[in-house]
Design an enzyme around this catalytic site. Structure first.
Site, PDB file in Angstrom:
ATOM      1  N   CYS C  74       0.821  -1.216   0.000  1.00  0.00           N
ATOM      2  CA  CYS C  74       0.000   0.000   0.000  1.00  0.00           C
ATOM      3  C   CYS C  74       0.853   1.262   0.000  1.00  0.00           C
ATOM      4  O   CYS C  74       0.576   2.218  -0.712  1.00  0.00           O
ATOM      5  CB  CYS C  74      -0.906   0.045   1.216  1.00  0.00           C
ATOM      6  SG  CYS C  74      -2.112  -1.285   1.284  1.00  0.00           S
ATOM      7  N   HIS C  75       1.898   1.262   0.826  1.00  0.00           N
ATOM      8  CA  HIS C  75       2.651   2.504   1.041  1.00  0.00           C
ATOM      9  C   HIS C  75       3.854   2.652   0.116  1.00  0.00           C
ATOM     10  O   HIS C  75       4.578   3.654   0.228  1.00  0.00           O
ATOM     11  CB  HIS C  75       3.129   2.583   2.494  1.00  0.00           C
ATOM     12  CG  HIS C  75       2.022   2.571   3.506  1.00  0.00           C
ATOM     13  ND1 HIS C  75       1.197   3.655   3.716  1.00  0.00           N
ATOM     14  CD2 HIS C  75       1.601   1.597   4.363  1.00  0.00           C
ATOM     15  CE1 HIS C  75       0.317   3.350   4.675  1.00  0.00           C
ATOM     16  NE2 HIS C  75       0.540   2.114   5.077  1.00  0.00           N
ATOM     17  N   CYS C 172       9.067  14.146  36.450  1.00  0.00           N
ATOM     18  CA  CYS C 172       9.976  14.281  35.306  1.00  0.00           C
ATOM     19  C   CYS C 172      10.685  15.638  35.369  1.00  0.00           C
ATOM     20  O   CYS C 172      11.899  15.736  35.174  1.00  0.00           O
ATOM     21  CB  CYS C 172       9.204  14.207  33.993  1.00  0.00           C
ATOM     22  SG  CYS C 172       8.087  12.809  33.837  1.00  0.00           S
ATOM     23  N   HIS C 176      14.598  16.669  34.610  1.00  0.00           N
ATOM     24  CA  HIS C 176      14.859  17.012  33.211  1.00  0.00           C
ATOM     25  C   HIS C 176      14.639  18.474  32.853  1.00  0.00           C
ATOM     26  O   HIS C 176      14.891  18.861  31.718  1.00  0.00           O
ATOM     27  CB  HIS C 176      14.059  16.068  32.307  1.00  0.00           C
ATOM     28  CG  HIS C 176      14.518  14.640  32.450  1.00  0.00           C
ATOM     29  ND1 HIS C 176      15.738  14.213  31.997  1.00  0.00           N
ATOM     30  CD2 HIS C 176      13.942  13.555  33.042  1.00  0.00           C
ATOM     31  CE1 HIS C 176      15.895  12.925  32.270  1.00  0.00           C
ATOM     32  NE2 HIS C 176      14.817  12.506  32.917  1.00  0.00           N
ATOM     33  N   ARG C 213      12.223   3.411  27.621  1.00  0.00           N
ATOM     34  CA  ARG C 213      13.039   4.437  28.291  1.00  0.00           C
ATOM     35  C   ARG C 213      12.233   5.129  29.390  1.00  0.00           C
ATOM     36  O   ARG C 213      12.753   5.392  30.476  1.00  0.00           O
ATOM     37  CB  ARG C 213      13.530   5.463  27.267  1.00  0.00           C
ATOM     38  CG  ARG C 213      14.482   6.495  27.858  1.00  0.00           C
ATOM     39  CD  ARG C 213      15.727   5.821  28.357  1.00  0.00           C
ATOM     40  NE  ARG C 213      16.576   6.697  29.173  1.00  0.00           N
ATOM     41  CZ  ARG C 213      16.411   6.898  30.461  1.00  0.00           C
ATOM     42  NH1 ARG C 213      15.388   6.336  31.106  1.00  0.00           N
ATOM     43  NH2 ARG C 213      17.238   7.662  31.137  1.00  0.00           N
ATOM     44  N   CYS C 217      12.669   5.317  33.623  1.00  0.00           N
ATOM     45  CA  CYS C 217      12.597   6.505  34.483  1.00  0.00           C
ATOM     46  C   CYS C 217      11.654   6.255  35.664  1.00  0.00           C
ATOM     47  O   CYS C 217      11.951   6.637  36.789  1.00  0.00           O
ATOM     48  CB  CYS C 217      12.123   7.717  33.691  1.00  0.00           C
ATOM     49  SG  CYS C 217      13.475   8.766  33.092  1.00  0.00           S
TER      50      CYS C 217
END
Lengths: 107, 147, 256
Positions: C74-75, C172, C176, C213, C217
């Site tokens: 399709c792509h 977070c 960060h 990832r 954390c």
């Protein structure tokens, strides 16, 4: 096994060319445990042999001290046009092979 | 009944044993090197290891080993062996070369089980053995995975 | 032992450094990396993540499922059809109204169009295809736009980003943003952008997803880890993508 090979497409006769190999492989050390606490058996690519027009030009005998997804760079003298054949095998007996063409020019 | 004299003898025995142990630990590669060289003389020099003094992670330390050699039919490097004094399996890898290599240099990435002095031994076509080493301090990411 | 040491390190760091640093323009995680990791990411042959991209390229044209169709059926060429797609993800899936990332889009496509079973999150195949698709947008600016449909999810992602959690009671933002650029043991804390994922981490010795990832954390602050592909991680991924505006897609990145 996915592998990537880097060889120049053409080289002058007598030129020293760089060859790079990278193979996707966990290079299991045998010292790890899975999430269920079972030891993961050692399984590394223990041998890689490279032949240039049927003559062996490089061999690596590897252990668990080689990093996962092993990468190697080495050199060879471009002599004649032809084929480079890369063959490797891991502890589980799984084999891989790649072939690359090299065109050598000049006297 | 322990007296002073046999206590001293016991101390001397322990000291002797621990000194022997320390010697064995000081060179865990001795047996491997002997196997490799077949007892031939191992000279320091001609081999250099290029690796970061401070590695980001012991799982994957870049390492380039090169030998000062013309790589001719008459005088070339037969093999290069990488050894680690701290890895559970000290023999990291052996690379077999030949005069057709053109350049005595191999690069790879290795696992190092902690800070150590990595050793590389080159076997030349004349049967001589040469070694080089590099000290690597292995650090680790502060952010570990869930495992 | 290491973990206890880490825990002490985080606490000490926060006690010593209570002054908040305001982020100006975003800095990619690669700019905090050492010379070796930067060189690995920059060299397309040395970058181990490219092995996953290469595998994804093979899978792209391998038929799967009962309809015997490949992505390429399709792509066609991913180099053109997938260019810029990852830069716009995650998006709202019009069919379900839910947040969908590249992994989810691949699996939706498998189920709806290939009649194939969805690939397991973090499986080698899904990582390879995701890395391959995202790689087609490498160098393009991250372009997630806030609109009426995704606004509630962006809001929720933002809440998660600012929510203190886990035994360490950290959000977070505490690491960060307020401490980005500072040291945590031998680590330089990055701004926590996801623009290089799926990425190859030396710590993993493999390529992994952004959700892996993020879960690391959660683990780091001793919080309960949400499941791969969960609404919580998807909302957070969406917020992070919006927050990474100004950066470019780096997939496959290399990280420590």
């Amino acid at each position: 096994m996915i592998a990537r090979i880097q060889v120049p497409a053409t080289a002058k006769r007598g030129e020293v060319i760089s060859i790079r190999v990278a193979i996707q492989h966990p290079m299991e050390t045998g010292f790890r445990f899975d999430v269920n606490g079972r030891a993961v058996p050692k399984n590394v690519i223990n041998s890689l042999i490279v032949r240039y027009n049927d003559a062996e030009i490089f061999r690596a005998e590897m252990g668990s001290g080689v990093a996962a997804n092993p990468s190697l760079q080495f050199f060879t003298l471009a002599r004649d046009s032809g084929e480079l054949v890369f063959q490797w095998v891991d502890d589980a007996g799984q084999r891989g092979e790649e072939r690359v063409q090299l065109a050598v020019t000049g006297p | 009944m322990p007296n002073r004299r046999n206590f001293l003898a016991w101390c001397a025995g322990v000291w002797g044993m621990s000194a022997g142990l320390a010697r064995a630990q000081a060179d865990p590669l001795a047996a491997l090197v002997r196997d490799l060289t077949g007892g031939a003389r191992l000279s320091a020099g001609r081999v250099s290891i290029d690796t970061p003094r401070l590695a980001d992670n012991g799982h994957s330390v870049p390492l380039k080993v090169s030998v000062d050699n013309p790589m001719t039919a008459a005088n070339h490097v037969r093999s290069i062996t990488l050894l680690s004094p701290r890895n559970p399996r000290p023999l990291i890898a052996k690379f077999v070369l030949g005069p057709h290599a053109g350049r005595a240099e191999v690069s790879t990435r290795v696992r190092l089980n902690g800070s150590q002095i990595v050793l590389a031994i080159a076997e030349l076509s004349d049967g001589s053995f040469w070694s080089g080493s590099a000290e690597v301090e292995v650090t680790e990411s502060a952010c570990l995975d869930a495992g | 032992m290491i973990r206890r040491f880490l825990q002490a390190g985080v606490v000490a760091l926060l006690l010593m450094q209570s002054v908040a640093l305001a982020a100006t323009s975003p800095r990619s995680g690669i700019t905090y990396a050492g010379a070796d990791v930067r060189a690995l990411q920059a060299d397309d042959f040395a970058n181990p993540g490219m092995l996953w991209v290469a595998r994804g390229e093979k899978l792209w044209s391998t038929p799967a499922g009962r309809n015997n169709k490949a992505c390429a059926s399709c792509h066609q060429e991913a180099a053109s059809s997938m260019k810029g797609v990852a830069a716009r993800y995650p998006r709202i899936d019009t069919a379900t109204g839910k947040v969908i990332n590249i992994e989810g889009r691949i699996n939706t496509c498998r189920e709806r169009n290939q009649a194939a079973d969805p690939l397991q999150y973090e499986s080698e195949e899904l990582l390879a295809l995701t890395a391959y698709v995202a790689h087609q947008s490498r160098g393009m600016p991250v372009a997630v736009v806030a609109d009426a449909a995704n606004r509630p999810h962006l809001e929720r992602g933002r809440e998660i980003y600012y929510r203190r959690q886990g035994q360490m009671n950290l959000a977070c933002v505490n690491c960060h943003e307020q401490n980005a650029g500072r040291k945590l043991l031998a680590e330089t804390i990055s701004e926590g952008h996801g623009n290089a994922y799926p990425a190859y981490r030396l710590e993993w010795q493999a390529t992994g997803s952004l959700h892996r990832r993020l879960r690391a954390c959660y683990f780091g602050v001793r919080a309960v880890m949400p499941a791969f592909g969960s609404d919580e991680l998807l909302d957070l991924e969406l917020y992070l993508a919006r927050r990474a505006t100004g950066l470019t897609v780096e997939t496959p990145g290399v990280r420590r």
